[in-house]
Design an enzyme around this catalytic site. Structure first.
Site, mmCIF file in Angstrom:
data_model
loop_
_atom_site.group_PDB
_atom_site.id
_atom_site.type_symbol
_atom_site.label_atom_id
_atom_site.label_comp_id
_atom_site.label_asym_id
_atom_site.label_seq_id
_atom_site.Cartn_x
_atom_site.Cartn_y
_atom_site.Cartn_z
ATOM 1 N N LYS A 69 0.845 -1.203 0.000
ATOM 2 C CA LYS A 69 0.000 0.000 0.000
ATOM 3 C C LYS A 69 0.873 1.243 0.000
ATOM 4 C CE LYS A 69 -0.328 2.194 3.348
ATOM 5 N NZ LYS A 69 -0.284 2.815 4.685
ATOM 6 N N ASP A 121 -6.658 0.504 7.634
ATOM 7 C CA ASP A 121 -6.234 0.435 6.227
ATOM 8 C C ASP A 121 -6.748 -0.803 5.504
ATOM 9 O OD1 ASP A 121 -4.805 2.751 6.449
ATOM 10 O OD2 ASP A 121 -2.830 1.789 6.472
HETATM 11 O O1 C5P Z 1 -6.054 0.667 12.626
HETATM 12 P P1 C5P Z 1 -4.630 0.243 12.775
HETATM 13 O O2 C5P Z 1 -4.453 -0.832 13.817
HETATM 14 O O3 C5P Z 1 -3.951 -0.078 11.502
HETATM 15 O O4 C5P Z 1 -3.879 1.542 13.348
HETATM 16 C C1 C5P Z 1 -2.643 1.460 14.018
HETATM 17 C C2 C5P Z 1 -2.469 2.678 14.914
HETATM 18 O O5 C5P Z 1 -2.297 3.856 14.130
HETATM 19 C C3 C5P Z 1 -3.660 3.004 15.801
HETATM 20 O O6 C5P Z 1 -3.586 2.289 17.022
HETATM 21 C C4 C5P Z 1 -3.530 4.493 16.027
HETATM 22 O O7 C5P Z 1 -2.601 4.745 17.052
HETATM 23 C C5 C5P Z 1 -2.919 4.972 14.722
HETATM 24 N N1 C5P Z 1 -3.920 5.529 13.785
HETATM 25 C C6 C5P Z 1 -4.463 6.773 14.047
HETATM 26 N N2 C5P Z 1 -5.378 7.303 13.190
HETATM 27 C C7 C5P Z 1 -5.737 6.636 12.068
HETATM 28 C C8 C5P Z 1 -5.184 5.366 11.764
HETATM 29 C C9 C5P Z 1 -4.274 4.848 12.657
HETATM 30 O O8 C5P Z 1 -4.146 7.411 15.069
HETATM 31 N N3 C5P Z 1 -6.634 7.190 11.257
#
Ligand code: C5P
Length: 279
Positions: A19, A146
């Protein structure tokens, strides 16, 4: 220079395309600690390869150059994707999944998210499930912000946490030569977001004129990212992807892309690079 993979992975396999965030604007913090984003997702043809084999249980085997950086235990997103889909569908079937980990881990290239999305695509086929697109997207969103974008693996606009998707035209993107570069330093997404300074620098219009607002926070953690960006000298656009530390260059020609890849290979033998095209 030989491109490292072709799209598709065979009938019992899927490519988890790397990605790339062509631009990523951070607009604010949400009450749940996540950040409100505006981003354009694109994908390289190159990615990890996930293969299914028969098994009565859910099993996961890791192979490939970056397998050692991952755990195959219950927290692995591929395993979680398989468990969630099995629960949702009510199937009693099992599968042995073999993940060939070719993309570096914690690199801003979607790694675990792309793998989880590939697992969902592969298992819907392998288990012959009929899952509504909306239900699959909700399972994907439960796995990570994502993952819904990675399900489709084509250019998409993302808002909210990154999981509120709308179509984005692929004209001018598909087939574009791309070079991915990682300096070999892992970065934790949450740590990079936590360093964001809270300043909204404005909406995402034309992505070419856009930014990645996580670049400065990531450079605070890994100053080498500036050198990585400088190394993409022949690119039309060179930017960091996601929360870094990987950067990408988009090129007018394959010759320009391969020339940068060659120079980086000579000057920085410890860096990881992949030459590919946008899907
Ligand atoms: O959703 P995912 O587990 O991939 O996201 C990893 C971390 O990235 C989250 O725990 C958060 O701290 C941060 N994040 C965020 N805002 C987003 C996407 C991710 O703060 N829109």
């Amino acid at each position: 220079m030989v491109e490292l993979s072709r799209p598709g992975g065979g009938s019992n396999a899927e490519i988890a395309r790397a990605k790339i965030n062509l631009a990523l604007h951070v607009r604010g913090r949400m009450a749940d600690g996540y950040h409100r984003l505006e981003t354009i997702f694109a994908f390289a043809e190159f990615g990890d390869r996930l293969e299914a084999q028969s098994s009565t249980d859910i099993e996961l085997e890791l192979r490939g150059p970056f397998a050692g950086d991952l755990d195959a235990g219950p927290d692995n997103l591929v395993r979680k994707a398989a468990e969630l889909l099995r629960t949702h569908s009510g199937t009693l079937a099992g599968v042995k999944l073999i993940l060939d980990k070719r993309v570096p881990v914690a690199a801003g290239l979607g790694g675990g998210s792309a793998d989880a999305a590939a697992a969902l695509r592969l298992l819907v086929r392998w288990w012959k499930l009929e899952v509504e697109a909306g239900a699959l997207a909700r399972i994907a969103a439960d796995l990570g912000a994502d993952v819904p974008a990675c399900l489709d693996g084509r250019p998409t606009r993302g808002e909210g946490r990154g999981d509120a998707l709308s179509p984005f035209p692929s004209e001018g993107l598909t087939g574009k030569p791309v070079l991915l570069v990682n300096p070999g330093v892992a970065l934790t997404t949450s740590e990079v977001f936590a360093r964001w300074d809270g300043i909204d620098r404005g909406p995402l219009g034309d992505w070419r004129a856009g930014r990645n607002d996580l670049t400065l926070p990531a450079i605070q953690c890994v100053p080498m990212i500036e050198t990585v960006l400088d190394s993409l000298g022949r690119a039309e656009i060179a930017r960091m992807s996601g929360s870094g530390a990987s950067c990408f260059g988009l090129y007018a020609t394959i010759a320009d892309r391969d020339a940068d890849a060659m120079d980086i290979g000579n000057a920085r033998p410890g860096w990881w690079t992949a030459v590919s095209r946008l899907a």
